[in-house]
Design a protein around this motif. Structure first.
Motif, PDB file in Angstrom:
ATOM      1  N   UNK A  45       0.823  -1.213   0.000  1.00  0.00           N
ATOM      2  CA  UNK A  45       0.000   0.000   0.000  1.00  0.00           C
ATOM      3  C   UNK A  45       0.861   1.268   0.000  1.00  0.00           C
ATOM      4  N   UNK A  46       1.973   1.312   0.767  1.00  0.00           N
ATOM      5  CA  UNK A  46       2.790   2.535   0.738  1.00  0.00           C
ATOM      6  C   UNK A  46       3.434   2.828  -0.618  1.00  0.00           C
ATOM      7  N   UNK A  47       3.466   1.853  -1.527  1.00  0.00           N
ATOM      8  CA  UNK A  47       4.048   2.070  -2.850  1.00  0.00           C
ATOM      9  C   UNK A  47       3.017   2.550  -3.870  1.00  0.00           C
ATOM     10  N   UNK A  48       1.751   2.532  -3.518  1.00  0.00           N
ATOM     11  CA  UNK A  48       0.682   2.734  -4.490  1.00  0.00           C
ATOM     12  C   UNK A  48       0.442   4.204  -4.820  1.00  0.00           C
ATOM     13  N   UNK A  49       0.420   4.481  -6.125  1.00  0.00           N
ATOM     14  CA  UNK A  49      -0.071   5.788  -6.573  1.00  0.00           C
ATOM     15  C   UNK A  49      -1.567   5.852  -6.326  1.00  0.00           C
ATOM     16  N   UNK A  50      -2.233   4.708  -6.558  1.00  0.00           N
ATOM     17  CA  UNK A  50      -3.658   4.625  -6.243  1.00  0.00           C
ATOM     18  C   UNK A  50      -4.002   3.189  -5.861  1.00  0.00           C
ATOM     19  N   UNK A  51      -4.739   3.043  -4.782  1.00  0.00           N
ATOM     20  CA  UNK A  51      -5.264   1.770  -4.301  1.00  0.00           C
ATOM     21  C   UNK A  51      -6.709   1.680  -4.745  1.00  0.00           C
ATOM     22  N   UNK A  52      -7.133   0.521  -5.294  1.00  0.00           N
ATOM     23  CA  UNK A  52      -8.482   0.427  -5.884  1.00  0.00           C
ATOM     24  C   UNK A  52      -9.307  -0.704  -5.270  1.00  0.00           C
ATOM     25  N   UNK A  53      -9.677  -0.610  -4.009  1.00  0.00           N
ATOM     26  CA  UNK A  53     -10.486  -1.678  -3.407  1.00  0.00           C
ATOM     27  C   UNK A  53     -11.961  -1.544  -3.732  1.00  0.00           C
ATOM     28  N   UNK A  54     -12.652  -2.698  -3.829  1.00  0.00           N
ATOM     29  CA  UNK A  54     -14.108  -2.631  -3.815  1.00  0.00           C
ATOM     30  C   UNK A  54     -14.543  -2.496  -2.368  1.00  0.00           C
ATOM     31  N   UNK A  55     -15.826  -2.392  -2.127  1.00  0.00           N
ATOM     32  CA  UNK A  55     -16.286  -2.103  -0.767  1.00  0.00           C
ATOM     33  C   UNK A  55     -15.951  -3.205   0.238  1.00  0.00           C
ATOM     34  N   UNK A  56     -16.144  -4.508  -0.093  1.00  0.00           N
ATOM     35  CA  UNK A  56     -15.753  -5.548   0.858  1.00  0.00           C
ATOM     36  C   UNK A  56     -14.243  -5.588   1.097  1.00  0.00           C
ATOM     37  N   UNK A  57     -13.451  -5.324   0.063  1.00  0.00           N
ATOM     38  CA  UNK A  57     -11.993  -5.330   0.225  1.00  0.00           C
ATOM     39  C   UNK A  57     -11.534  -4.196   1.134  1.00  0.00           C
ATOM     40  N   UNK A  58     -12.111  -3.024   0.961  1.00  0.00           N
ATOM     41  CA  UNK A  58     -11.770  -1.894   1.828  1.00  0.00           C
ATOM     42  C   UNK A  58     -12.111  -2.217   3.275  1.00  0.00           C
ATOM     43  N   UNK A  59     -13.274  -2.815   3.478  1.00  0.00           N
ATOM     44  CA  UNK A  59     -13.691  -3.174   4.836  1.00  0.00           C
ATOM     45  C   UNK A  59     -12.726  -4.173   5.462  1.00  0.00           C
ATOM     46  N   UNK A  60     -12.279  -5.154   4.665  1.00  0.00           N
ATOM     47  CA  UNK A  60     -11.354  -6.149   5.200  1.00  0.00           C
ATOM     48  C   UNK A  60      -9.993  -5.531   5.507  1.00  0.00           C
ATOM     49  N   UNK A  61      -9.523  -4.651   4.659  1.00  0.00           N
ATOM     50  CA  UNK A  61      -8.243  -3.993   4.916  1.00  0.00           C
ATOM     51  C   UNK A  61      -8.282  -3.155   6.187  1.00  0.00           C
ATOM     52  N   UNK A  62      -9.431  -2.570   6.479  1.00  0.00           N
ATOM     53  CA  UNK A  62      -9.567  -1.699   7.641  1.00  0.00           C
ATOM     54  C   UNK A  62     -10.170  -2.382   8.853  1.00  0.00           C
ATOM     55  N   UNK A  63     -10.638  -3.628   8.680  1.00  0.00           N
ATOM     56  CA  UNK A  63     -11.334  -4.355   9.738  1.00  0.00           C
ATOM     57  C   UNK A  63     -12.556  -3.558  10.216  1.00  0.00           C
ATOM     58  N   UNK A  64     -13.358  -3.111   9.229  1.00  0.00           N
ATOM     59  CA  UNK A  64     -14.570  -2.344   9.517  1.00  0.00           C
ATOM     60  C   UNK A  64     -15.745  -2.972   8.782  1.00  0.00           C
ATOM     61  N   UNK A  65     -16.921  -2.444   9.028  1.00  0.00           N
ATOM     62  CA  UNK A  65     -18.100  -2.864   8.272  1.00  0.00           C
ATOM     63  C   UNK A  65     -18.043  -2.273   6.873  1.00  0.00           C
ATOM     64  N   UNK A  66     -18.726  -2.922   5.947  1.00  0.00           N
ATOM     65  CA  UNK A  66     -18.740  -2.446   4.564  1.00  0.00           C
ATOM     66  C   UNK A  66     -19.444  -1.093   4.474  1.00  0.00           C
ATOM     67  N   UNK A  67     -18.833  -0.154   3.777  1.00  0.00           N
ATOM     68  CA  UNK A  67     -19.414   1.175   3.606  1.00  0.00           C
ATOM     69  C   UNK A  67     -20.732   1.085   2.839  1.00  0.00           C
ATOM     70  N   UNK A  68     -21.715   1.842   3.292  1.00  0.00           N
ATOM     71  CA  UNK A  68     -23.036   1.801   2.669  1.00  0.00           C
ATOM     72  C   UNK A  68     -23.433   3.119   2.012  1.00  0.00           C
ATOM     73  N   UNK A  69     -22.742   4.188   2.331  1.00  0.00           N
ATOM     74  CA  UNK A  69     -23.064   5.490   1.756  1.00  0.00           C
ATOM     75  C   UNK A  69     -21.815   6.099   1.129  1.00  0.00           C
TER      76      UNK A  69
END
Length: 266
Positions: A129-153
């Protein structure tokens, strides 16, 4: 002047709809020469993934080094890693790469089959991630990377995008394909704020490879010299057309691919 060239570092999809195959099709569709480094071989079709064979980090590094030793690479797309060891090997191989890196944190296939273990997710977070010009997660992937619930809004997408930027990525594109409602919204989060890219949600089951194709389209546009915002906008519009034309193809009985070459043949 060198021909615009992009390198994809990802897994192989034997069904041809996602992974390295989708990346190379996307590069070609957008007039960019594609090189590749395979991280894993999968046996899959439009219905399921039946086998995943991860290649060794030495094999992955050798491919990257061979390409870069001879070919001028203008942008890199990273997809499926296969293992934590591969994540660290890729980070080592790219530590001196001066161009833009698009990191697509591939974790689950369209069929629902898992493609990466938990320790590989941690390695991705820490090493790549620190090497990325842009990180492109879908909503479940972002949630897993952050250990959060999936974004809904859209607001939650922007909040999670900012949290992912805090992990080291220069920018984050939160892909909204897994969201609900008649409009699909992607949110690009940069140091200057959040920008939404919206399009009508198309009713089709032929969406295999959408995430891979979007990230590789961004990489292709960056390889051609586009700014990040312009690269994302053009990739979003191109993928929308590829999805809209997907039903012109009859490929398999499950989640078929998008039509990468919709501008060329039907």
């Amino acid at each position: 002047m060198d021909t615009p060239t992009a390198l994809t570092i990802a897994g192989s999809d034997s069904g041809g709809g996602a992974g390295i195959q989708a990346d190379l099709k996307t590069f070609s569709a957008l007039s960019v020469f594609g090189a590749s480094a395979v991280t894993a071989v999968t046996a899959q079709n439009t219905r399921a993934v039946t086998l995943v064979k991860v290649l060794s980090p030495e094999t992955v590094m050798a491919q990257i080094e061979a390409v870069r030793a001879d070919i001028a690479v203008h942008a890199i797309k990273i997809g499926m890693l296969g293992s934590a060891a591969n994540a660290h090997a890729i980070a080592q191989a790219l530590k001196d790469f001066p161009g833009p890196i698009v990191l697509d944190p591939v974790m689950v296939a369209k069929s629902g089959d898992a493609l990466v273990a938990d320790n590989a997710v941690a390695a991705l977070r820490e090493a790549l991630i620190p090497l990325a010009r842009v990180l492109t997660p879908n909503l479940p992937e972002a949630a897993r990377l952050l250990d959060r619930s999936v974004a809904e809004t859209q607001e939650e997408m922007a909040t999670q995008g900012r949290a992912l930027r805090a992990l080291g990525a220069e920018a984050v594109l939160m892909k909204g394909g897994h969201g609900a409602g008649p409009v699909c919204v992607d949110v690009l989060v940069t140091a200057s704020g959040a920008t939404a890219f919206s399009s009508a949600r198309i009713k089709t089951r032929n969406t295999h490879g959408t995430g891979c194709s979007l990230s590789s389209a961004i990489a292709a546009n960056l390889a051609c010299g586009a700014t990040l915002e312009a690269a994302v906008a053009a990739a979003h519009a191109w993928l929308q057309r590829a999805i809209a034309r997907a039903d012109e193809l009859t490929i398999g009985s499950g989640h078929g691919p998008v039509h990468h070459f919709h501008a060329v043949w039907s």
